[in-house]
Design an enzyme around this catalytic site. Structure first.
Site, mmCIF file in Angstrom:
data_model
loop_
_atom_site.group_PDB
_atom_site.id
_atom_site.type_symbol
_atom_site.label_atom_id
_atom_site.label_comp_id
_atom_site.label_asym_id
_atom_site.label_seq_id
_atom_site.Cartn_x
_atom_site.Cartn_y
_atom_site.Cartn_z
ATOM 1 N N GLN A 56 -25.561 41.077 -2.569
ATOM 2 C CA GLN A 56 -25.529 42.066 -3.661
ATOM 3 C C GLN A 56 -24.442 43.109 -3.452
ATOM 4 O O GLN A 56 -24.096 43.831 -4.384
ATOM 5 C CB GLN A 56 -26.888 42.767 -3.792
ATOM 6 C CG GLN A 56 -28.002 41.848 -4.271
ATOM 7 C CD GLN A 56 -29.313 42.595 -4.395
ATOM 8 O OE1 GLN A 56 -30.027 42.741 -3.408
ATOM 9 N NE2 GLN A 56 -29.624 43.078 -5.576
ATOM 10 N N LEU A 99 -31.559 45.308 -8.488
ATOM 11 C CA LEU A 99 -30.448 46.260 -8.552
ATOM 12 C C LEU A 99 -29.190 45.605 -9.123
ATOM 13 O O LEU A 99 -28.282 46.303 -9.558
ATOM 14 C CB LEU A 99 -30.179 46.847 -7.155
ATOM 15 C CG LEU A 99 -31.363 47.635 -6.563
ATOM 16 C CD1 LEU A 99 -31.033 48.107 -5.153
ATOM 17 C CD2 LEU A 99 -31.757 48.810 -7.453
ATOM 18 N N HIS A 140 -38.021 37.818 -3.004
ATOM 19 C CA HIS A 140 -36.921 38.199 -3.903
ATOM 20 C C HIS A 140 -35.610 38.308 -3.103
ATOM 21 O O HIS A 140 -34.566 37.817 -3.534
ATOM 22 C CB HIS A 140 -37.291 39.531 -4.564
ATOM 23 C CG HIS A 140 -36.278 40.112 -5.494
ATOM 24 N ND1 HIS A 140 -36.516 40.328 -6.832
ATOM 25 C CD2 HIS A 140 -35.010 40.585 -5.267
ATOM 26 C CE1 HIS A 140 -35.447 40.876 -7.393
ATOM 27 N NE2 HIS A 140 -34.514 41.049 -6.448
ATOM 28 N N GLU A 141 -35.684 38.958 -1.933
ATOM 29 C CA GLU A 141 -34.453 39.164 -1.135
ATOM 30 C C GLU A 141 -33.960 37.855 -0.523
ATOM 31 O O GLU A 141 -32.746 37.598 -0.477
ATOM 32 C CB GLU A 141 -34.696 40.210 -0.036
ATOM 33 C CG GLU A 141 -35.111 41.589 -0.543
ATOM 34 C CD GLU A 141 -34.227 42.142 -1.635
ATOM 35 O OE1 GLU A 141 -33.032 41.829 -1.668
ATOM 36 O OE2 GLU A 141 -34.760 42.892 -2.482
ATOM 37 N N HIS A 144 -32.057 35.925 -2.948
ATOM 38 C CA HIS A 144 -30.662 36.374 -3.097
ATOM 39 C C HIS A 144 -29.751 35.651 -2.099
ATOM 40 O O HIS A 144 -28.589 35.373 -2.410
ATOM 41 C CB HIS A 144 -30.543 37.886 -2.845
ATOM 42 C CG HIS A 144 -30.785 38.741 -4.045
ATOM 43 N ND1 HIS A 144 -30.060 38.640 -5.205
ATOM 44 C CD2 HIS A 144 -31.668 39.760 -4.264
ATOM 45 C CE1 HIS A 144 -30.478 39.548 -6.084
ATOM 46 N NE2 HIS A 144 -31.464 40.239 -5.535
#
Ligand code: K1U
Ligand code: ZN
Length: 176
Positions: A56, A99, A140-141, A144
């Site tokens: 991210q 984010l 979720h992370e 990513h």
């Protein structure tokens, strides 16, 4: 004596292609990782968010930071090469944001509990059995790190609506 606050990192927004790449494992003793983790934590707290993955901020490395209680005393977690080693068959649904998709939210269904293993900044092996918000955040992370976004877990109809709304809002923001 005061120490300077870590410099914040710019957060990438969808459709940046780096958010769709598979991140590479962090090599043992990579000297860049402690400073990168510190900057990621500062960026996550400032956003504010409860997690942030290195892709991210444009770093295609398997590194994640998490603190699911940002408004309380900071309890930062830094996860190097995190892996889900077990997941419950029971599922749980909760609202997620990201984010990298600012101001977009959707109900996401995932395993209710996960066991996650990682290495900390000292090289020690760690493990947690998580449920609730921590379980959702870790999944979720880790998604990513594999180029997966929360919108990939919802219907195509909802995803397209949300992505169109995001594109419109980011375009309006760029004009401001
Ligand atoms: O990875 C990210 O984009 C961060 C994201 C993580 C996340 C949110 C909700 C469920 C699972 C994972 C966020 O932190 S969005 C912001 C957010 O949820 C929040 C911010 C401040 C206080 C409380 C929550
Ligand atoms: Zn996210």
């Amino acid at each position: 004596m005061t120490t300077d606050a870590p410099a914040l990192l710019p957060i990438l927004y969808v459709p940046d292609p780096r958010l769709r790449a598979k991140a590479k494992p962090v090599e043992p003793n990579d000297p860049r990782i402690p400073a990168l983790a510190e900057r990621m934590l500062a960026t996550m707290y400032k956003a504010p968010g409860i997690g942030l993955a290195a892709p991210q901020v444009g770093e295609l490395l398997r590194l994640v930071v998490v603190d699911v209680h940002p408004e309380e005393k900071p309890v930062p977690m830094v996860l190097v090469n995190p892996e889900i080693v077990a997941a419950s068959t029971e599922l749980a649904t909760r609202e997620e944001g990201c984010l990298s998709l600012p101001n977009q939210f959707a109900e996401v269904t995932r395993p209710a509990r996960v066991k996650v293993r990682w290495t900390d900044l000292t090289g020690a092996r760690k493990e947690v059995e998580a449920d609730g918000l921590l379980a959702a955040c870790l999944q979720h992370e880790i998604d990513h790190l594999n180029g997966v976004l929360f919108v990939d877990h919802i219907s195509a109809l909802k995803r397209n609506m949300l992505l169109r709304k995001l594109a419109k809002e980011l375009k309006a923001k760029a004009r401001d």
